[in-house]
Scaffold this active site. Sequence first.
Site, PDB file in Angstrom:
ATOM      1  N   ARG A 165       0.859  -1.190   0.000  1.00 28.25           N
ATOM      2  CA  ARG A 165       0.000   0.000   0.000  1.00 28.25           C
ATOM      3  C   ARG A 165       0.896   1.242   0.000  1.00 28.25           C
ATOM      4  O   ARG A 165       1.955   1.276   0.635  1.00 28.25           O
ATOM      5  CB  ARG A 165      -0.855  -0.036   1.255  1.00 28.25           C
ATOM      6  CG  ARG A 165      -1.770   1.146   1.516  1.00 28.25           C
ATOM      7  CD  ARG A 165      -3.000   1.093   0.680  1.00 28.25           C
ATOM      8  NE  ARG A 165      -4.117   1.840   1.296  1.00 28.25           N
ATOM      9  CZ  ARG A 165      -5.119   2.339   0.613  1.00 28.25           C
ATOM     10  NH1 ARG A 165      -5.153   2.196  -0.704  1.00 28.25           N
ATOM     11  NH2 ARG A 165      -6.109   2.966   1.215  1.00 28.25           N
ATOM     12  N   THR A 441     -10.086   0.558  -7.744  1.00 27.99           N
ATOM     13  CA  THR A 441      -9.420  -0.702  -7.439  1.00 27.99           C
ATOM     14  C   THR A 441      -9.639  -1.749  -8.528  1.00 27.99           C
ATOM     15  O   THR A 441     -10.610  -1.711  -9.275  1.00 27.99           O
ATOM     16  CB  THR A 441      -9.898  -1.284  -6.088  1.00 27.99           C
ATOM     17  OG1 THR A 441      -9.877  -0.262  -5.094  1.00 27.99           O
ATOM     18  CG2 THR A 441      -9.015  -2.414  -5.622  1.00 27.99           C
ATOM     19  N   SER A 459      -4.665  -0.692  -6.686  1.00 27.61           N
ATOM     20  CA  SER A 459      -5.499   0.495  -6.890  1.00 27.61           C
ATOM     21  C   SER A 459      -4.654   1.742  -7.096  1.00 27.61           C
ATOM     22  O   SER A 459      -3.513   1.826  -6.633  1.00 27.61           O
ATOM     23  CB  SER A 459      -6.406   0.692  -5.669  1.00 27.61           C
ATOM     24  OG  SER A 459      -7.218   1.832  -5.807  1.00 27.61           O
ATOM     25  N   ASN A 461      -6.821   4.434  -6.551  1.00 28.76           N
ATOM     26  CA  ASN A 461      -7.916   5.101  -5.842  1.00 28.76           C
ATOM     27  C   ASN A 461      -8.979   5.614  -6.810  1.00 28.76           C
ATOM     28  O   ASN A 461      -9.539   4.826  -7.555  1.00 28.76           O
ATOM     29  CB  ASN A 461      -7.404   6.200  -4.919  1.00 28.76           C
ATOM     30  CG  ASN A 461      -8.411   6.525  -3.810  1.00 28.76           C
ATOM     31  OD1 ASN A 461      -9.252   5.695  -3.461  1.00 28.76           O
ATOM     32  ND2 ASN A 461      -8.342   7.714  -3.258  1.00 28.76           N
ATOM     33  N   ASP A 483      -7.338   8.748   1.002  1.00 25.78           N
ATOM     34  CA  ASP A 483      -7.857   7.671   1.844  1.00 25.78           C
ATOM     35  C   ASP A 483      -7.553   7.871   3.319  1.00 25.78           C
ATOM     36  O   ASP A 483      -8.029   7.101   4.160  1.00 25.78           O
ATOM     37  CB  ASP A 483      -7.293   6.326   1.382  1.00 25.78           C
ATOM     38  CG  ASP A 483      -8.036   5.787   0.171  1.00 25.78           C
ATOM     39  OD1 ASP A 483      -9.002   6.433  -0.256  1.00 25.78           O
ATOM     40  OD2 ASP A 483      -7.650   4.723  -0.344  1.00 25.78           O
ATOM     41  N   SER A 511      -7.528   0.658   4.070  1.00 25.21           N
ATOM     42  CA  SER A 511      -8.065   0.233   2.777  1.00 25.21           C
ATOM     43  C   SER A 511      -9.248  -0.709   2.981  1.00 25.21           C
ATOM     44  O   SER A 511      -9.370  -1.364   4.020  1.00 25.21           O
ATOM     45  CB  SER A 511      -6.973  -0.487   1.973  1.00 25.21           C
ATOM     46  OG  SER A 511      -7.503  -1.126   0.834  1.00 25.21           O
ATOM     47  N   SER A 512     -10.101  -0.805   1.969  1.00 25.18           N
ATOM     48  CA  SER A 512     -11.217  -1.758   1.976  1.00 25.18           C
ATOM     49  C   SER A 512     -10.844  -3.092   1.335  1.00 25.18           C
ATOM     50  O   SER A 512     -11.677  -4.000   1.276  1.00 25.18           O
ATOM     51  CB  SER A 512     -12.416  -1.170   1.226  1.00 25.18           C
ATOM     52  OG  SER A 512     -12.901  -0.017   1.863  1.00 25.18           O
ATOM     53  N   GLY A 532     -14.229  -1.652  -6.079  1.00 30.78           N
ATOM     54  CA  GLY A 532     -15.390  -0.849  -5.711  1.00 30.78           C
ATOM     55  C   GLY A 532     -15.215  -0.092  -4.419  1.00 30.78           C
ATOM     56  O   GLY A 532     -16.197   0.300  -3.786  1.00 30.78           O
ATOM     57  N   GLY A 533     -13.957   0.103  -3.991  1.00 27.63           N
ATOM     58  CA  GLY A 533     -13.703   0.915  -2.808  1.00 27.63           C
ATOM     59  C   GLY A 533     -14.359   0.349  -1.571  1.00 27.63           C
ATOM     60  O   GLY A 533     -14.220  -0.831  -1.249  1.00 27.63           O
TER      61      GLY A 533
END
Length: 630
Positions: A165, A441, A459, A461, A483, A511-512, A532-533
């Site tokens: 990340r 993503t 991603s 973003n 984020d 993050s998701s 899809g965040g």
Amino acid sequence: MGINTSSAQSSGAASIARSSVNVKSGNRHLSSNKKSATSALEERASRPSILVTFLVLAGTILSLYIWPILSPDLFFANQRCSFKYKNKGSQRVVVEGKNGVVATEEETCSQIGVGILKAGGNAVDAAIASGICIGAVNSFSSGIGGGGFMLIRHPNGTAHSLNFRETAPAGASKNMFHGNSTLSQVGGLSVAVPGEIAGYERAWKMYGSLPWHKLFEPTIRLMRDGMPMPKELASRIRRPEFSYFKTHPDWSKIFAPEGVFLHVGEKFYRPALASTLEEIAKFGPEVFYTGKIAERLVKFVQQQGGILTMEDMANFSVVVEEPIYGNFYDREVITCGSPCSGEALILGLNVLSKVDLSEGTSILGCEMTDIGVHHLIETMKWMSAGRTVLADPTFYNNTDHVEQLLSLEYADEIRNNISNERTFDFTHYKAEYDFPNDHGTTHLSVIDKDNMAVGLTASINLMFGSQLLEPETGIILNDHMDDFASPGIVNAFGLSPSPYNFIAPGKRPQSSAVPTILVYNGEVEMVLGGSGGSRIVTAVLDTIIKKYKWGKSLLESVESPRFHHQLMPNIVYIDETVEIEVLRALEKFGHIVDLIPVQYPFSEIQAVFRTNGTLYGLSDSRKQAVAAAY
């Protein structure tokens, strides 16, 4: 994070106000006469045509008699019956093979991954090659200017989570945006230190089998020789906010060389990116992080008002750690912990593992009932509340919170606070803080012939990241600084942003992402993840529950209408292909529903599945995606 059980236990005597159910199209409420979602679907259903009736009958015959013959393992494996929902008419392709399967969001990139497997590469090699391709083709989702997570399970049973990340530059501070969200989303200040190339190299050094340069060659050729414009990319560049791409010199040479956007099937070229990939393939990540590529990126970002430095690039590192584990339906569940959202996924599975989701009235066929769907949605709300205390563990010792989210006792406590009769407002779920919505993503899933499994989520973003395209390198840079949480902004529910996710130098934003592997009897059975965040976590939960609790095929687990609730706003999001009975049922519980049009999908799943020695792959048609296998 203790829970008050009184409100749920006493709900049977409560007088429940029936909330109206609204339909939105994109960001717009539909009719001015406040037509409910139920009445809108009733009106639509009241105008059937002979053609529609014929197509439905033909589709039913095809699904009942032809499809099982073509793919008996997939159709019948663990499947008790079939969902009822409107076929949205999009491409639905399940692939199968014996030696390897790759599911990405773009067919060409899935084929590149399979090509790597055929050339003697393993699942890690295939994931890297496919990931490079996705970043070059679907450049609105990911790319080497971004970062991500990779979950790997070796055939010997060991598993690792790789966290690459993006990190905040050394000059970043929690008040750097002064409440201006535009600065965190577009332009130089929004750019965090990219991690994708470093992550790929670390995974390759740990597990790769082919030479490093071989993983780049297919995409280099593709970007030099030209790639036919895919439907999804053609749709994204035509969104109003990107209309300036047609006249901007850096963007137009790719997407509108004649002053108008390329059409589906017309070739686009990215020679600058091809040259950059050639340099990385030849000289390794050093040229990206300490060499001339880094110099170009740093200079460009600073010219755009950013604070990225050569030291930031050189100091980037990948975190390799143990994944987090759970159990569900006799399966071992493997996923990644913070700053992933794996803890929230495990919490949701723990809650629903002991719930009889067949209780109530069937609304989607099979055992999918009104009470069952209601419990799924309520669990999503509790998951979202739990996410508000997650953050980069390097900067915040959240061991107690993580242990609580993963504990079976906490799942029991939540289960006791879910009513069979009603939903509640957000205060019931004990969210401590607000959390920012991440976006965009890509995800891909791979299983090879030796049963090595990889889930990769990457991603940049928001669509096209920071909207900064460095012209010499062809790299599109992320906007992942958005984020992080920023202090001083109270949301509409009165919650302050999470201090655990405030900006700090070197920190990674929450993050998701939840790349996930399910293991049965010691062998990988399923790999899945999503894009899809903030809707990724619930999409993965939704898919697993349909597959294992409701006994669906891989096809219908991914393709049937998907549910999403993130607590704030207090709205259930559902694909508009859902049947009217579902809306009536949810209205009964007091839920407010937002129907998501097919052309605006809000989450997509890429999944691969092994059963009886055969590998199956399915890429979500919501993103025009197709998997590949051999």
